[in-house]
Design an enzyme around this catalytic site. Structure first.
Site, mmCIF file in Angstrom:
data_model
loop_
_atom_site.group_PDB
_atom_site.id
_atom_site.type_symbol
_atom_site.label_atom_id
_atom_site.label_comp_id
_atom_site.label_asym_id
_atom_site.label_seq_id
_atom_site.Cartn_x
_atom_site.Cartn_y
_atom_site.Cartn_z
ATOM 1 N N GLU A 201 -6.370 36.693 14.729
ATOM 2 C CA GLU A 201 -6.202 36.753 16.185
ATOM 3 C C GLU A 201 -4.743 36.544 16.561
ATOM 4 O OE1 GLU A 201 -7.878 34.422 20.174
ATOM 5 O OE2 GLU A 201 -8.868 34.140 18.234
ATOM 6 N N GLY B 47 -9.757 28.954 25.076
ATOM 7 C CA GLY B 47 -10.669 27.863 25.375
ATOM 8 C C GLY B 47 -11.091 27.090 24.149
ATOM 9 N N GLY B 48 -11.307 27.803 23.018
ATOM 10 C CA GLY B 48 -11.784 27.145 21.815
ATOM 11 C C GLY B 48 -10.752 26.992 20.729
ATOM 12 N N SER B 49 -9.678 27.785 20.758
ATOM 13 C CA SER B 49 -8.662 27.710 19.709
ATOM 14 C C SER B 49 -7.288 28.018 20.279
ATOM 15 C CB SER B 49 -8.992 28.701 18.579
ATOM 16 O OG SER B 49 -8.942 30.030 19.067
ATOM 17 N N THR B 50 -6.262 27.718 19.486
ATOM 18 C CA THR B 50 -4.895 28.022 19.899
ATOM 19 C C THR B 50 -4.159 28.620 18.714
ATOM 20 O OG1 THR B 50 -2.870 27.146 20.909
ATOM 21 C CG2 THR B 50 -3.981 25.727 19.325
ATOM 22 N N GLN B 51 -3.223 29.548 19.001
ATOM 23 C CA GLN B 51 -2.467 30.221 17.952
ATOM 24 C C GLN B 51 -0.976 30.193 18.247
ATOM 25 O OE1 GLN B 51 -5.219 32.062 19.376
ATOM 26 N NE2 GLN B 51 -6.513 31.243 17.748
#
Length: 440
Positions: free
Chosen positions: A178, A208-212
């Site tokens: 992603e 909302g659920g993950s960060t990159q």
């Protein structure tokens, strides 16, 4: 003798003129085939004459809060990097994960978006246009069996569509992929992928659920100096799709599942260990003192309230957030020398602060988030238009950025679109999938 010869000449000329008039009238009455206007170049040449053609790709982004469809039209030019001619974008709510217990109910929304795709891709291109759905953190956080039932429902709908769909057209996207795909999107739109010497920009995405976070250091990193890889981090192989140069061998993608803003809220509020079903109460210093309300997350309705006035809210919330993020992310000094674009909740909270224009975007520094967190958290009450979670969100964002290695003075560009194209991972993922079809 002269008269017959002269009559013969007039007869010949008359026949010739009659034939020419017939040819003229015949071709004037007929309608020769012409390429549509968008298949012609600016100088009047056809796309074929200029060595150009068009290709379409359809990407469904199944996120935690909604499902979005991106319909891309690429102008393919021989020996040149492709150009994005047009993008059609449509979104619906809620996300696929909302149908975890009744997967068949997601069909109506998927069919609605498929109709949008059919309306924007010429029927002659349907069977050659790849149709793909990639689910992100919303489905990654679901139990495997529930997620699979949702994917199977979508896969059946895709296989019945007129578009090019295979068994691998519907899947859950790895968090690192992603980040990489979003990085490709941004650098394609900003020109960073148009040559091996073109500068690239970094990418920050807070979902909302993950960060990159994904970036390529400006200075070449020798093997002995490479950044350490966490269990959640992988190194990307050179990207060779669409005749682009393999210029991404030194890119550092990192993805952190569970550290997206909504998941972080739950952790900071102390809800990670809450009962899996029913309503539960969460008390937190990150909420305004004396505040009481409800908050729904992952199908659980929480009663949330602030603590009694006493310890300064900002300092108490900062301690909570630092505990949640302790040793959870990697810090990289290289990010200080790279220009970054930031998206999603980074953008939304900047809009809440009126730090940027909601439509046009803008720039922001880490210190702006820090100062705003202190100001909002010190407020004695919540205005009707202000979210009771704004203090928590701003503290989390400011701490996360610093944990990733960004100093307070670091400036980011905030944008929802670049050149009128959505700045999501969808474009980069479409590139990759279309290229994979060539190797079959």
């Amino acid at each position: 003798m002269k008269r017959p010869k002269l009559a013969g000449v007039f007869l010949f000329v008359g026949c010739l003129l009659g034939y020419l008039m017939f040819v003229k009238n015949h071709y004037s009455a007929s309608k020769p085939y012409r390429l549509p206007p968008h298949h012609r170049t600016g100088d009047g040449r056809t796309a074929a004459a200029a060595g150009r053609s068009f290709q379409y790709g359809i990407m469904f982004d199944a996120g935690s809060t909604g499902t979005r469809v991106h319909i891309f039209k690429f102008q393919m030019e021989s020996r040149e990097t492709p150009r994005l001619d047009h993008e059609t974008f449509r979104a619906i709510k809620p996300g696929l994960s909302a149908y975890a217990d009744e997967p068949q109910k997601c069909a109506d929304g998927i069919l609605e978006l498929l109709q949008v795709a059919k309306s924007n891709v010429p029927p002659s291109s349907w069977n050659s246009t790849p149709l793909v759905l990639k689910a992100t953190a919303g489905l990654r956080l679901l139990p495997g069996e529930k997620a699979q039932h949702l994917l199977d429902t979508v896969r059946a709908l895709f296989l019945e569509s007129p578009f090019l769909s295979r068994d691998d057209s519907v899947s859950i996207m790895d968090g690192t992929d992603e980040g990489i795909s979003a990085w490709i999107t941004v650098n394609f739109l900003t020109g960073g992928l148009h040559g091996a010497r073109s500068p690239t920009v970094g990418m920050l995405d807070l979902g909302g659920g993950s960060t990159q976070i994904t970036f390529s250091p400006q200075d070449e990193v020798r093997p002995s100096e490479e950044l350490p890889l966490s269990p959640q981090t992988t190194r990307m192989a050179p990207f060779r799709g669409f005749n682009l140069e393999p210029i991404i061998p030194n890119t550092h993608p990192q993805s952190y599942l569970g550290l997206g803003l909504m998941s972080a809220r739950l952790a900071v509020l102390g809800g990670v260990d809450a009962p899996p079903r029913g309503s539960t109460e969460l008390v937190s210093p990150c909420l305004p003192p004396e505040f009481s309300g409800s908050w729904e997350h992952a199908d659980i309705i929480y009663t949330v309230r602030g603590q009694k006035a006493g310890e300064p809210v900002y300092q108490a919330c900062l301690t909570k957030v630092e505990k949640v993020l302790y040793r959870k992310v990697m810090k990289a000094s290289e990010v200080t020398d790279t220009d970054f674009y930031a998206f999603s909740y980074y953008y939304d909270r900047a809009v809440d602060l009126a730090a940027i224009d909601e439509q046009q975007g803008g720039t922001i520094t880490v210190s702006t988030y820090i100062d705003a967190a202190k100001r909002v958290c010190s407020g004695s009450s919540v205005s009707p238009l202000q979210s009771p979670f704004l203090c928590l969100d701003l503290v989390y964002i400011s701490v996360l950025l610093q944990e990733l290695g960004f100093p307070p003075s670091k400036q980011f560009k905030l944008a929802r679109t670049i050149n009128q194209v959505e700045t999501s991972w969808a474009l980069g993922a479409t590139f990759h999938y279309m290229e994979s079809l060539k190797n079959l």
